[in-house]
Design an enzyme around this catalytic site. Structure first.
Site, short mmCIF file in Angstrom:
data_model
loop_
_atom_site.label_atom_id
_atom_site.label_comp_id
_atom_site.label_asym_id
_atom_site.label_seq_id
_atom_site.Cartn_x
_atom_site.Cartn_y
_atom_site.Cartn_z
CB CYS A 193 4.54 83.05 49.34
SG CYS A 193 5.76 82.52 48.13
CB CYS A 219 -0.37 57.71 84.85
SG CYS A 219 -0.79 57.13 86.51
CG ASP A 270 20.26 53.88 46.99
OD1 ASP A 270 20.25 54.00 45.76
OD2 ASP A 270 21.11 53.24 47.60
CB CYS A 300 7.33 86.37 46.27
SG CYS A 300 6.15 85.13 45.70
CG ASP A 317 21.70 50.37 45.31
OD1 ASP A 317 21.28 50.45 44.15
OD2 ASP A 317 22.75 50.92 45.69
CB CYS A 329 -1.31 52.38 85.53
SG CYS A 329 -2.59 53.61 85.82
#
Length: 789
Positions: free
Chosen positions: A19, A86, A686, A16, A489, A83
Site C-alpha cells: 500500500c 464579506c 436500500d 501493508c 421500494d 454582505c
C-alpha cells in the site's frame, strides 16, 4: 533547494507495505513532487514539493490510488460579516491557507465550515486567518458553544442597537433642520449649517465608525465589500459638506450623510433579527434538551446535569417531563410525544425494550430508561449537527451570485466615478455631480444579493427539521427541484415492513403443520423479516422450533439448512426453480405464496405471506403524482403481487422480481432514459440504490447512520412525508430564485436611476435597506409553509 516545501499527509486505508509503495509510486509521478516517503506505521506520507501544488490534486491522486487523505472538519461562527463580499473575503482568506481543502461561509447563519489537513494547518491558524481578514470568530460547535454564540450575537445586537440609538437621536434633528428649510417651508437662520455639522459629527464618529473600520480592513485585504460603499458614500458627503461650509460657502449634505448611516443601521438591525428568526430551528431544537436528569444510584434517585450522564445510567422520566437521553425502556409503559423529531402529533406507545429519544415528552406514566446515547451522541444532537451543516451549505445556483458579488464593488465604484465625471461635465456643478455619485454608491450595496440564497436555505432546512424532514443542504434542494421520477421500494416503505403468515399451501397432501415446522427450523437463525413472520406463525400454532445443524443464507433467494440428516430449502419460488425442486408444482401455488419449503429435493408446500400497506400509501402516491412525478414501484416480489400493490396505490409503473443487488441497475436504467430519479427506501437495506439515485430519500430512519448518509431523511414513517419533502424542497428552491431575481432586478432598475439623477442618496439608502428586508422576509415565509394534501 530553499524553495522546496515538505508536507506531511495523513493517509487512511493502508494495510501493508505494498500500500505504501503504491502511494509513493502514484504521488512520485506527479509534476512538482520531488520525493515521497510513506510510513506505514504512522499512516503518514512525507511529500517534498518543488513548486506550489494544489492540495486538491494530491488528495485526488491519493483517492485514485485507492486510499484517502485524512481530513478534519471544523464549524465555527464568524462575526462581523455584512454582505456577500464579506463572505467572499473570509472564504478567500481561508482558501489561501496551505492545508485547507474546502471552505464555505454562510452569511445568514454566520458560520464557516472548513475541511482541512490537520498535519498541515491547525484550527487556531484557520481562525487567525479569519481574524486577520478583519472578522471575529468563535470556537467549534460543542456543548456550551451555542450559548456562547448566542451571547456573542446578543452582544453584537446590543452594540448595533447603541449605534442605531445614537444615529436616530442625532439624525432626526438633522432631518428636521434640513428638509423643511430646503423646501422653503421655514425661514433659514445663520447658525443652521453649523448646528447640522455639530449634530452629524457624532453619527459619523460613533455610529458610522464600524463602516469605516470595516472598509479599511476590506481594502487592506483587497476584498472591497459593502462597508467600502457606505463609508465612501457617507464619508464623501460629510467631508464635502464641511469643505463647502468652511471654505466654499456652498450647499451642504449633512442630512444625506446622517440619514444614510441611520437607514443602513436600521436595515441591518432589522435584518439581523430576521436572520436570527430564520436560523431559529437549531436553537429551537436545542431548547428541547433538558439540562438535568433524575438518575437511580444505589437505589436512590438523584438529580444530575445532563452533561454528567454516562452510557448505561438508569434514568427516571416522570409523566409530563422531557426525556433527557436516548435510551431503552427497562420498566414502565407510557405514550411519548415525538412530534419535535418526526412532526407527527399522535403520541407513540412505549413498552419495555423500545427506544425513546432525548427531547421528546413522556406523557402518561413514569418510565425507567437505560441510557444508550448521551450528550453529542443523541439523536437530537445528530439532527442539530445535520441542520447546522445544511444551513451552512450553498446551492449550486449561488455560484453565479458569488461570482458577481466578487466583482460588484469595483464595478460600482467605477460607475460612481463615471457618474461623477458625466454629471460634472453635463451640469458644471460639483455639488450635483457629487450627490448623484453618492446615490450610485449607496443604492448598489450587494446585501440582497448575498442574502438571497443562504437565508432561504436556512429557513427551508429549518422548517424541514420542524416537520421531521432533514435536508442535507443547498445542493440537495436543487437536485430535488429537478426530480421527475420517484422510485418507491415496496417492503418497509409502501408497506409496514412486518409480513405476516396468512395461510399454508401444501403439495401432495403434506400436513400444513409439517410445512410450517420445517420452514421455522430453517429460518430460526435468520434475521430476515420473512423469517420473523414464519417464527411468529409457528409460535402461534404451538410448533416447537430448534436450531438447524448447518445454515447458509442465499441473498435474495432464501436459505439452505441441514437438520436431522435432511437438507432443507426454504425461500422464494425462484430458489425452487434454480434447484430443480418441485418439477413445476410450485406454479400451482397461489400468488401470495412467498416462502416455499422443500426437504431432500421434494417440495412440501409454501407459506402465504402478506405485508399490509401503510395507511397513507395511496394518499402519498396521489400527492406525488399531483407534483408531476412519475411514480415507480420497485419490488422483489412476484410480478402478480407487485402489480396488485401498484394498482392499489396508483403507481404509474411497476418493476417486480428485482433482487436487492438489481435495484441499482433498475435506478440506473431509469436514469439512462433521461429521467432524474429520486429513490425512496429505508436508508439501510436500500443504501446502494439510494446512492445511485439523483436524490436519496430515507423514510422512517431513526438511526444516526441513515441521517448522515441520505440526501433527505424522513424521521416519520408517514408516507405523506415523501411528497411533503419534495414540495418543501421545490418551494425553497423557488424562494431562492425569487430572491435572486429580486436582488438582480433591484440593482438593474435602481443603479441606472441613480446614474441618471432620478434617485436622491437618502432614498437610495432606504431602497437598499428595503431590498435586503424584502429578501429576508420572502425567505421567512418558508417558516410558515404548509403543504396542501
Amino acid at each position: 533547494m530553499s524553495d522546496k516545501k515538505l508536507v506531511r499527509l495523513p493517509i487512511t486505508g493502508m494495510t501493508c507495505a505494498n500500500c505504501a509503495t503504491t502511494i509513493e509510486r502514484t504521488l512520485g509521478k506527479m509534476d512538482g513532487v520531488s520525493d515521497v516517503s510513506v510510513n506505514l506505521a504512522t499512516d503518514e506520507a512525507e511529500v517534498l514539493l518543488d513548486r506550489d501544488l494544489p492540495l486538491g490534486e494530491i488528495a485526488q491522486a491519493v483517492d485514485d490510488s485507492g486510499y484517502h487523505l485524512a481530513t478534519a472538519t471544523a464549524d465555527f461562527a464568524v462575526l462581523g460579516m455584512t454582505c456577500a463580499n464579506c463572505v467572499a473575503a473570509v472564504e478567500r482568506a481561508l482558501r489561501r491557507l496551505d492545508g485547507v481543502l474546502e471552505a464555505s461561509v454562510n452569511l445568514a447563519s454566520e458560520r464557516a465550515r472548513v475541511t482541512f489537513v490537520p498535519t498541515i494547518v491547525t484550527l487556531p491558524e484557520i481562525k487567525q486567518a479569519v481574524v486577520d481578514a478583519g472578522y471575529g470568530v468563535l470556537g467549534e460547535e460543542d456543548e456550551g458553544e451555542t450559548s456562547t454564540l448566542e451571547q456573542a450575537q446578543e452582544a453584537e445586537t446590543a452594540r448595533q442597537r447603541r449605534r442605531l440609538t445614537v444615529a436616530l437621536a442625532f439624525s432626526i434633528p438633522v432631518a428636521l433642520l434640513s428638509i423643511p428649510f430646503d423646501l422653503g417651508l421655514l425661514p433659514d437662520f445663520p447658525a443652521r449649517m453649523w448646528t447640522l455639522l455639530v449634530l452629524t459629527t457624532p453619527v459619523m464618529l460613533y455610529s458610522a465608525a464600524g463602516f469605516f473600520t470595516g472598509a479599511y480592513k476590506a481594502l487592506k485585504n483587497r476584498s472591497p465589500n459593502m462597508d467600502v460603499l457606505i463609508a465612501t458614500g457617507t464619508g464623501v458627503a460629510y467631508i464635502y459638506s464641511i469643505v463647502s461650509l468652511v471654505w466654499l460657502h456652498g450647499p451642504t449634505h449633512f442630512e444625506a450623510a446622517a440619514v444614510i448611516v441611520t437607514l443602513v443601521l436600521l436595515g441591518k438591525y432589522l435584518e439581523a433579527g430576521a436572520k436570527r428568526q430564520a436560523s431559529g430551528a437549531v436553537r429551537g431544537l436545542l431548547s428541547m434538551q433538558p439540562q438535568t436528569a433524575k438518575v437511580l444510584e444505589d437505589g436512590e434517585l438523584v438529580e444530575r446535569p445532563v452533561s454528567a450522564l454516562h452510557l448505561g445510567d438508569l434514568v427516571v422520566v416522570g409523566a409530563g417531563e422531557r426525556v433527557p437521553v436516548d435510551g431503552v425502556v427497562v420498566e414502565g409503559t407510557s405514550a411519548v410525544d415525538e412530534s419535535m423529531l418526526t412532526g407527527e402529533s399522535l403520541p407513540v406507545p412505549k413498552n419495555p425494550g423500545e427506544t425513546v429519544f432525548g427531547g421528546t415528552v413522556n406523557q402518561t406514566r413514569l418510565l425507567r430508561l437505560q441510557a444508550t446515547g448521551v450528550g453529542q451522541d443523541t439523536m437530537l444532537a445528530h439532527i442539530v449537527r445535520l441542520v447546522a451543516q445544511a444551513q451552512g451549505s450553498k446551492a449550486p445556483v449561488q455560484r453565479l451570485a458569488d461570482r458577481i458579488a466578487g466583482i460588484f464593488v469595483p464595478v460600482v465604484m467605477s460607475l460612481a466615478a463615471l457618474t461623477f465625471v458625466g454629471w460634472w461635465l453635463h451640469s458644471g456643478s460639483l455639488d450635483t455631480a457629487l450627490i448623484h455619485a453618492v446615490a450610485v454608491i449607496v443604492v448598489s450595496c450587494p446585501c440582497a444579493l448575498g442574502l438571497a440564497t443562504p437565508v432561504a436555505i436556512t429557513a427551508g432546512t429549518g422548517r424541514g427539521a420542524q416537520m421531521g424532514i432533514l435536508i442535507r443542504g443547498g445542493e440537495v434542494l436543487e437536485r430535488a427541484g429537478q426530480v421527475n421520477t420517484i422510485v418507491l421500494d415496496k417492503t418497509g416503505t409502501l408497506t409496514e415492513g412486518k409480513p405476516q403468515v396468512t395461510g399454508v399451501w401444501t403439495n401432495d397432501g403434506t400436513d400444513d403443520t409439517e410445512v410450517l415446522r420445517y420452514a421455522a427450523l430453517a429460518e430460526s437463525v435468520s434475521g430476515h423479516p420473512l423469517a420473523a413472520a414464519v417464527l411468529e406463525a409457528a409460535k402461534a400454532r404451538g410448533v416447537s422450533v430448534s436450531a438447524p445443524d448447518d445454515y447458509e443464507e442465499l441473498p435474495g433467494l432464501g436459505v439452505v439448512a441441514q437438520a436431522a440428516g435432511h437438507t432443507l430449502l426454504v425461500g422464494s419460488r425462484q430458489l425452487m426453480i434454480e434447484r430443480g425442486v418441485g418439477n413445476g408444482a410450485e406454479s400451482q401455488a397461489p400468488a401470495e405464496a412467498r416462502v416455499f419449503v422443500a426437504r431432500d429435493g421434494l417440495l412440501l408446500g409454501a407459506l402465504e405471506v402478506s405485508d399490509q400497506l401503510r395507511p397513507t400509501a395511496f394518499q402519498a402516491v396521489s400527492a406525488l403524482k399531483r407534483l408531476g412525478l412519475q411514480v415507480v414501484l420497485l419490488s422483489g416480489d412476484k410480478r402478480e403481487i407487485a402489480e396488485d400493490v401498484g394498482r392499489t396505490v396508483g403507481a404509474d409503473r411497476v418493476l417486480a422480481e428485482v433482487l436487492p443487488q438489481g435495484k441499482v441497475s433498475e435506478v440506473r436504467r431509469l436514469q439512462d432514459e433521461g429521467r432524474v430519479v429520486a429513490m425512496v427506501g429505508d436508508g439501510i437495506n436500500d443504501a446502494p440504490a439510494l446512492a445511485q439515485a439523483d436524490l436519496g430519500i430515507a423514510v422512517g430512519s431513526g438511526t444516526a447512520a441513515a441521517i448522515e448518509a441520505a440526501d433527505i431523511t424522513l424521521l416519520s414513517n408517514d408516507l405523506l412525508a415523501v411528497p411533503r419533502s419534495v414540495a418543501l424542497a421545490r418551494k425553497t428552491l423557488r424562494t431562492i430564485y425569487q430572491n435572486l431575481f429580486w436582488a438582480f432586478f433591484y440593482n438593474v432598475l435602481l443603479i441606472p436611476a441613480a446614474i441618471f439623477g432620478l434617485l436622491e442618496p437618502v432614498w437610495a439608502a432606504a431602497a437598499m435597506a428595503v431590498s435586503s428586508l424584502f429578501v429576508v422576509g420572502n425567505a421567512l415565509r418558508l417558516q410558515r409553509w404548509q403543504t396542501k394534501e
